[in-house]
Write a protein that holds these residues in place. Structure first.
Motif, mmCIF file in Angstrom:
data_model
loop_
_atom_site.group_PDB
_atom_site.id
_atom_site.type_symbol
_atom_site.label_atom_id
_atom_site.label_comp_id
_atom_site.label_asym_id
_atom_site.label_seq_id
_atom_site.Cartn_x
_atom_site.Cartn_y
_atom_site.Cartn_z
ATOM 1 N N TYR A 52 -2.241 3.939 2.059
ATOM 2 C CA TYR A 52 -3.691 3.840 2.198
ATOM 3 C C TYR A 52 -4.075 2.554 2.921
ATOM 4 N N TYR A 53 -5.317 2.545 3.419
ATOM 5 C CA TYR A 53 -5.874 1.375 4.091
ATOM 6 C C TYR A 53 -7.276 1.155 3.538
ATOM 7 N N ASP A 54 -7.507 -0.047 2.993
ATOM 8 C CA ASP A 54 -8.785 -0.349 2.360
ATOM 9 C C ASP A 54 -9.762 -1.011 3.329
ATOM 10 N N ASN A 86 -15.351 11.693 -1.571
ATOM 11 C CA ASN A 86 -14.284 11.788 -0.585
ATOM 12 C C ASN A 86 -14.213 13.185 0.026
ATOM 13 N N TYR A 110 -10.540 10.493 3.191
ATOM 14 C CA TYR A 110 -11.369 9.295 3.307
ATOM 15 C C TYR A 110 -12.327 9.244 2.124
ATOM 16 N N THR A 111 -12.384 8.072 1.480
ATOM 17 C CA THR A 111 -13.252 7.860 0.322
ATOM 18 C C THR A 111 -14.335 6.859 0.660
ATOM 19 N N TYR A 112 -15.571 7.271 0.445
ATOM 20 C CA TYR A 112 -16.734 6.397 0.628
ATOM 21 C C TYR A 112 -17.352 6.165 -0.743
ATOM 22 N N ALA A 162 -6.610 7.400 3.162
ATOM 23 C CA ALA A 162 -5.286 7.570 2.567
ATOM 24 C C ALA A 162 -4.567 8.762 3.180
ATOM 25 N N GLN A 199 -15.038 -1.020 -1.192
ATOM 26 C CA GLN A 199 -14.183 -0.070 -1.902
ATOM 27 C C GLN A 199 -14.013 1.254 -1.167
ATOM 28 N N ASN A 200 -14.150 1.237 0.145
ATOM 29 C CA ASN A 200 -13.903 2.440 0.938
ATOM 30 C C ASN A 200 -12.432 2.463 1.356
ATOM 31 N N ARG A 201 -11.879 3.664 1.508
ATOM 32 C CA ARG A 201 -10.431 3.770 1.738
ATOM 33 C C ARG A 201 -10.091 5.040 2.503
ATOM 34 N N PRO A 258 0.820 -1.223 0.000
ATOM 35 C CA PRO A 258 0.000 0.000 0.000
ATOM 36 C C PRO A 258 0.850 1.267 0.000
#
Length: 258
Positions: free
Chosen positions: A183-185, A236, A221-223, A193, A189-191, A148
């Motif tokens: 990043y951390y998943d 995000n 943060y991505t949702y 970073a 598919q949320n992440r 990652p």
């Protein structure tokens, strides 16, 4: 009676097989008589509440949300795109072209960022000379599949990236930017970073006033919103801090891809 039923069943089975073979062998064609294939082109529309790029506030006055329409072409590792950037209040415009090739996590690309609002009426897309609004960039990104980690280094090798030296002469700045990210998943598919970016010289990222300096700290943060038809919408929110100018931002982005 059993024989009649068996013959009917066999006839129906043979008819189904024949129809299936006919459907398999028949291929649709377009108006150029070519076989129809999945389109290699894609469309996109990004919406940002605040245009911040690599820690830089791209609209410091009359700031407004910015729309980024784009079209792209991809074939195997090749990727070509054209993208615009337009503030909803009409105070900012940008036109970008780029090409890259990716292989085993390594991507090499070239970008042309064009800012028609920089020099107003004196600026021309072709043959602008010293009034050119083009910034030409070479960029390398490495993102190993099983680690990652994302590393990016870029350099503006030509165009409007210029500064005036101590002798009053205008010179190409060759602004160089390097960024390390991890990043951390999560599920769906949320992440989350974290990215750290720095410039290696006196550059546009530090107003040509410093040498090495950290200019971008970003936590994002991505949702991803899923839809029943398989389409998804990444949303995000990023907290961004620029140590060079001692400014911070919170930015929301929606990424529509078709």
């Amino acid at each position: 009676m059993k024989r009649i039923v068996l013959i009917c069943l066999l006839s129906i089975a043979c008819l189904n097989v024949a129809n299936a073979q006919e459907e398999t062998s028949t291929s649709e064609t377009n108006n150029w008589s070519d076989k129809l294939i999945k389109s290699p082109f894609g469309l996109g529309l990004d919406i940002q509440t605040k245009y911040v790029w690599r820690g830089m506030e791209m609209m410091s006055e009359d700031a407004a949300p910015v729309l980024f329409p784009s079209i792209n072409y991809s074939y195997k590792g090749l990727y070509v795109y054209a993208m615009g950037g337009y503030a909803i209040n009409g105070k900012y415009a940008e036109v970008d072209l780029g090409i890259s090739y990716s292989w085993n996590g390594l991507s090499i690309g070239f970008n042309d960022y064009y800012y028609p609002t920089v020099d107003d009426k004196e600026d021309k897309y072709f043959g602008g000379g010293k009034h050119s609004g083009h910034w030409l960039e070479g960029m390398i990104t490495y993102a190993p599949e099983k680690i990652p980690l994302i590393t990016t280094i870029s350099n503006f090798f030509a165009g409007a990236d210029k500064y005036v030296d101590d002798n009053g002469k205008e010179k190409q700045a060759y602004s160089t930017y390097i960024e390390l990210g991890t990043y951390y998943d999560f599920l769906d598919q949320n992440r989350i970073a974290l990215n750290v970016g720095a410039t290696l010289n006196k550059s546009c990222y530090n107003n040509y006033e410093h040498d090495f300096s950290v200019c971008n700290l970003e936590l994002k943060y991505t949702y991803t919103v899923p839809f029943k038809n398989g389409w998804s919408l990444p949303l995000n929110v990023a907290y961004i801090y620029n140590p060079v100018f001692n400014k911070s931002f919170v930015n929301f982005t929606a990424n529509f891809a078709f």
